[in-house]
Write an enzyme that holds these catalytic residues in place. Structure first.
Site, PDB file in Angstrom:
ATOM      1  CD  GLN A  41      -3.041  -0.429  -0.200  1.00 51.21           C
ATOM      2  OE1 GLN A  41      -3.160   0.747  -0.494  1.00 51.21           O
ATOM      3  NE2 GLN A  41      -3.639  -1.378  -0.899  1.00 51.21           N
ATOM      4  CB  SER A  42       4.229   1.936  -1.300  1.00 52.72           C
ATOM      5  OG  SER A  42       4.970   3.077  -1.690  1.00 52.72           O
ATOM      6  CG  ASN A  43       0.493   6.650   0.660  1.00 46.04           C
ATOM      7  OD1 ASN A  43      -0.643   6.401   0.276  1.00 46.04           O
ATOM      8  ND2 ASN A  43       0.843   6.598   1.941  1.00 46.04           N
TER       9      ASN A  43
END
Ligand SMILES: *Cc1c(COP(=O)(O)O)cnc(C)c1O
Length: 328
Positions: A75-77
């Protein structure tokens, strides 16, 4: 200093708003609370990586790169925003993500796919090996990859937050009311490095507090040393004679909870509190945890009535939807 002449690719909506949070400040009966809205930087739902990517893309394009390669959590921005930056610059994007591909992509992951990034799934321990393998594969295909480190946190990326501090100081001077404490989530260090260096360049005199969202103890100041190193690489990159020591890097620990990306009561309550008092949405991994810690510190009397605290909202809200079950 040569910030004005450094290669920069325009991505962000600047300046981001500086807002007051009167209802929340009243409710907590503590300090006056301000918020800097870097969740509104633009670029595929915004966040702090937009500012770093302006300088990273500038450098990549100047080097003639045609593919951005970076890595992060599922879920890396940072990965999502890198995918968007690549799309806008007409480049390709290869993402190395930790873990296994989930059955249904949600949140940032859904956006990576929509934005056209190629995702490679690996065990975290295989990161370095995968990275060099991918680099050689791409070069063998005649492509020109540009590697962006985790979180875009190097001297080039941190430049975005030096400029952000200059932007904030213009806003604070117009307000004619000083800020005593500036609080923000910190993880890979590029944001804090830019803020610490930028504070000295722009003449900010209040205190700075990075809120560690993924480390528990000051492990012999290893993280502070890392941040100082990025700040000094940044100083070199922008042509500033200033140097930062680890002692100037202030990090608050103790809010890691069950670990990175594991949602607990702190985040659940903080997200609801800010949403219901001010209509502002936080994320569960970074800003929600950092804001929850700030509320806790206000309740414990660390930040008190009569002071002004600025919370730097670093974005991340797309991840909310991937945590629907945990947030319910
Ligand atoms: C990456 C990120 C941070 C942390 O910034 P670093 O520069 O990695 O320390 C904070 N908040 C959000 C929403 C992020 O995506």
């Amino acid at each position: 200093m040569r910030i004005e002449t450094l290669p920069r690719f325009s991505l962000a909506h600047l300046p981001t708003p500086l807002e007051e949070l009167p209802a929340l400040s009243r409710q907590l009966t503590g300090p006056e609370i301000l918020i800097k809205r870097d969740d509104q930087t633009g670029l595929a739902l915004g966040g702090n990586k937009t500012r770093k990517l302006e300088f990273l893309l500038g450098d990549a394009l100047q080097q003639g790169a045609d593919t951005l390669v970076t890595l992060g959590a599922a879920q890396s921005n940072h990965c999502r925003q890198t995918a968007a930056a690549a799309a806008k610059a007409g480049m390709r994007c290869e993402l190395i993500l930790n873990g296994k591909r989930p059955e249904i992509a949600n949140g940032n992951l859904l956006l990576n796919e929509i934005l056209g990034a190629e995702c490679h799934w690996i065990e975290r321990s295989q990161r370095a090996a995968k990275l060099s393998e991918l680099d050689s594969q791409l070069r063998a295909q005649g492509r020109k990859p540009y590697l962006i480190p985790v979180g875009g946190s190097n001297g080039v990326g941190a430049t975005g937050y030096v400029v952000a501090m200059q932007e904030l100081m213009v806003q604070l001077r117009a307000r004619q009311h000083p800020v005593d404490h500036l609080v923000f989530g910190t993880s890979s260090g590029g944001t804090q490095a830019g803020i610490v260096l930028g504070a000295r360049i722009a003449g900010y005199t209040g205190r700075l507090h990075g809120l560690s969202i993924d480390k528990n103890d000051p492990e012999h100041f290893a993280y502070e040393a890392e941040v100082a190193q990025i700040a000094n690489d940044c100083a070199t990159y922008i042509g500033s004679p200033l140097r930062v020591t680890p002692a100037e890097v202030s990090v608050i620990y103790g809010y890691k909870g069950e670990g990175y990306g594991v949602v607990g009561n702190l985040e659940r309550e903080a997200i609801r509190l800010l949403a219901r008092s001010e209509g502002i949405v936080l994320d569960p991994v970074y800003a929600g945890r950092a804001f929850g810690a700030l509320v806790d510190l206000i309740r414990k009397g660390v930040f008190i009535k009569g002071e002004t605290v600025l919370f730097w909202h670093t974005g991340g809200s797309p991840a909310l939807f991937a945590y629907a079950r945990e947030l319910a």
